[in-house]
Design a protein around this motif. Structure first.
Motif, PDB file in Angstrom:
ATOM      1  N   ALA A  78       0.838  -1.197   0.000  1.00  0.00           N
ATOM      2  CA  ALA A  78       0.000   0.000   0.000  1.00  0.00           C
ATOM      3  C   ALA A  78       0.877   1.253   0.000  1.00  0.00           C
ATOM      4  N   ALA A  79       0.382   2.294  -0.668  1.00  0.00           N
ATOM      5  CA  ALA A  79       1.106   3.567  -0.730  1.00  0.00           C
ATOM      6  C   ALA A  79       1.071   4.237   0.641  1.00  0.00           C
ATOM      7  N   ARG A  80       2.192   4.829   1.038  1.00  0.00           N
ATOM      8  CA  ARG A  80       2.267   5.528   2.316  1.00  0.00           C
ATOM      9  C   ARG A  80       2.326   7.042   2.130  1.00  0.00           C
ATOM     10  N   TYR A  81       2.712   7.469   0.930  1.00  0.00           N
ATOM     11  CA  TYR A  81       2.824   8.905   0.652  1.00  0.00           C
ATOM     12  C   TYR A  81       2.160   9.201  -0.683  1.00  0.00           C
ATOM     13  N   ARG A  82       1.486  10.385  -0.756  1.00  0.00           N
ATOM     14  CA  ARG A  82       0.815  10.786  -1.993  1.00  0.00           C
ATOM     15  C   ARG A  82       1.100  12.263  -2.236  1.00  0.00           C
ATOM     16  N   SER A  83       1.462  12.581  -3.481  1.00  0.00           N
ATOM     17  CA  SER A  83       1.725  13.971  -3.850  1.00  0.00           C
ATOM     18  C   SER A  83       0.404  14.668  -4.169  1.00  0.00           C
ATOM     19  N   VAL A 103      10.752  17.959   0.215  1.00  0.00           N
ATOM     20  CA  VAL A 103      11.505  17.955   1.477  1.00  0.00           C
ATOM     21  C   VAL A 103      12.606  19.005   1.420  1.00  0.00           C
ATOM     22  N   ASN A 104      13.271  19.149   0.269  1.00  0.00           N
ATOM     23  CA  ASN A 104      14.330  20.158   0.121  1.00  0.00           C
ATOM     24  C   ASN A 104      13.773  21.579   0.190  1.00  0.00           C
ATOM     25  N   ASN A 105      12.481  21.737  -0.144  1.00  0.00           N
ATOM     26  CA  ASN A 105      11.825  23.048  -0.100  1.00  0.00           C
ATOM     27  C   ASN A 105      11.226  23.339   1.284  1.00  0.00           C
ATOM     28  N   GLY A 106      11.515  22.511   2.275  1.00  0.00           N
ATOM     29  CA  GLY A 106      11.090  22.805   3.639  1.00  0.00           C
ATOM     30  C   GLY A 106       9.870  22.048   4.110  1.00  0.00           C
ATOM     31  N   LYS A 107       9.254  21.252   3.291  1.00  0.00           N
ATOM     32  CA  LYS A 107       8.076  20.502   3.726  1.00  0.00           C
ATOM     33  C   LYS A 107       8.530  19.212   4.430  1.00  0.00           C
ATOM     34  N   ALA A 108       7.695  18.705   5.297  1.00  0.00           N
ATOM     35  CA  ALA A 108       7.988  17.461   5.994  1.00  0.00           C
ATOM     36  C   ALA A 108       7.417  16.297   5.187  1.00  0.00           C
ATOM     37  N   LYS A 109       8.114  15.175   5.247  1.00  0.00           N
ATOM     38  CA  LYS A 109       7.668  13.985   4.540  1.00  0.00           C
ATOM     39  C   LYS A 109       6.307  13.538   5.061  1.00  0.00           C
ATOM     40  N   GLU A 110       6.073  13.736   6.342  1.00  0.00           N
ATOM     41  CA  GLU A 110       4.808  13.337   6.953  1.00  0.00           C
ATOM     42  C   GLU A 110       3.611  14.144   6.419  1.00  0.00           C
ATOM     43  N   ASP A 111       3.879  15.313   5.847  1.00  0.00           N
ATOM     44  CA  ASP A 111       2.796  16.107   5.250  1.00  0.00           C
ATOM     45  C   ASP A 111       2.140  15.366   4.092  1.00  0.00           C
TER      46      ASP A 111
END
Length: 114
Positions: A78-83, A103-111
Motif C-alpha cells: 500500500a502507498a504511504r505517501y501521496r503527492s 523535502v528540500n523546499n522545507g516541507k515534511a515527509k509526513e505532510d
C-alpha cells in the motif's frame, strides 16, 4: 617404508598394469582392515565409558546458510505517501523526485502521508 625389491624397469606395460591393479586391491584391503580395527577400538573405549558408539557418531542435520524466502514476495504494498498531483510512494526504495524536492523546499515527509 622399505623400497620394493621389484625392478620396475624390467616389467612390461601389461605386467606394470597388473602390478598397479594388484596394489590397488591390496591397498583397499589394508584400508578396510584398518577401518575395522579403529571401529572396534572406538567401541571398546565407548563401552568403557558406558556410552554407545552410535550416539557418539550421530551427526546433527545439515546446516544451511540459505535465507528463508520473504512471505510478502510478489504482494502489492500500500502507498504511504501521496503527492498533490496524485503520485504515490510506498516508502520503500529510493525517495521519488517529487518528494525529495518537497523535502528540500522545507516541507515534511509526513505532510504527504496517506
Amino acid at each position: 617404508m622399505a623400497k620394493s625389491q621389484i625392478n620396475l624397469d624390467a616389467l612390461s606395460v601389461p605386467d606394470l598394469t597388473q602390478l598397479i591393479e594388484d596394489a590397488k586391491v591390496a591397498l583397499e584391503g589394508k584400508k578396510q582392515g584398518a577401518k575395522a580395527q579403529l571401529i572396534e577400538e572406538m567401541r571398546e573405549k565407548a563401552a568403557q565409558l558406558g556410552l554407545d558408539l552410535g550416539e557418539l557418531l550421530e551427526r546433527p542435520g545439515p546446516k544451511t546458510n540459505v535465507r528463508k524466502p520473504r512471505s510478502d514476495t510478489g504482494k502489492a504494498v500500500a502507498a504511504r505517501y501521496r503527492s498533490p498531483e496524485g503520485e504515490t510512494w510506498t516508502g520503500r526504495g529510493r525517495m521519488p523526485r517529487w518528494l525529495t524536492e518537497a523535502v528540500n523546499n522545507g516541507k515534511a515527509k509526513e505532510d504527504f502521508a496517506v
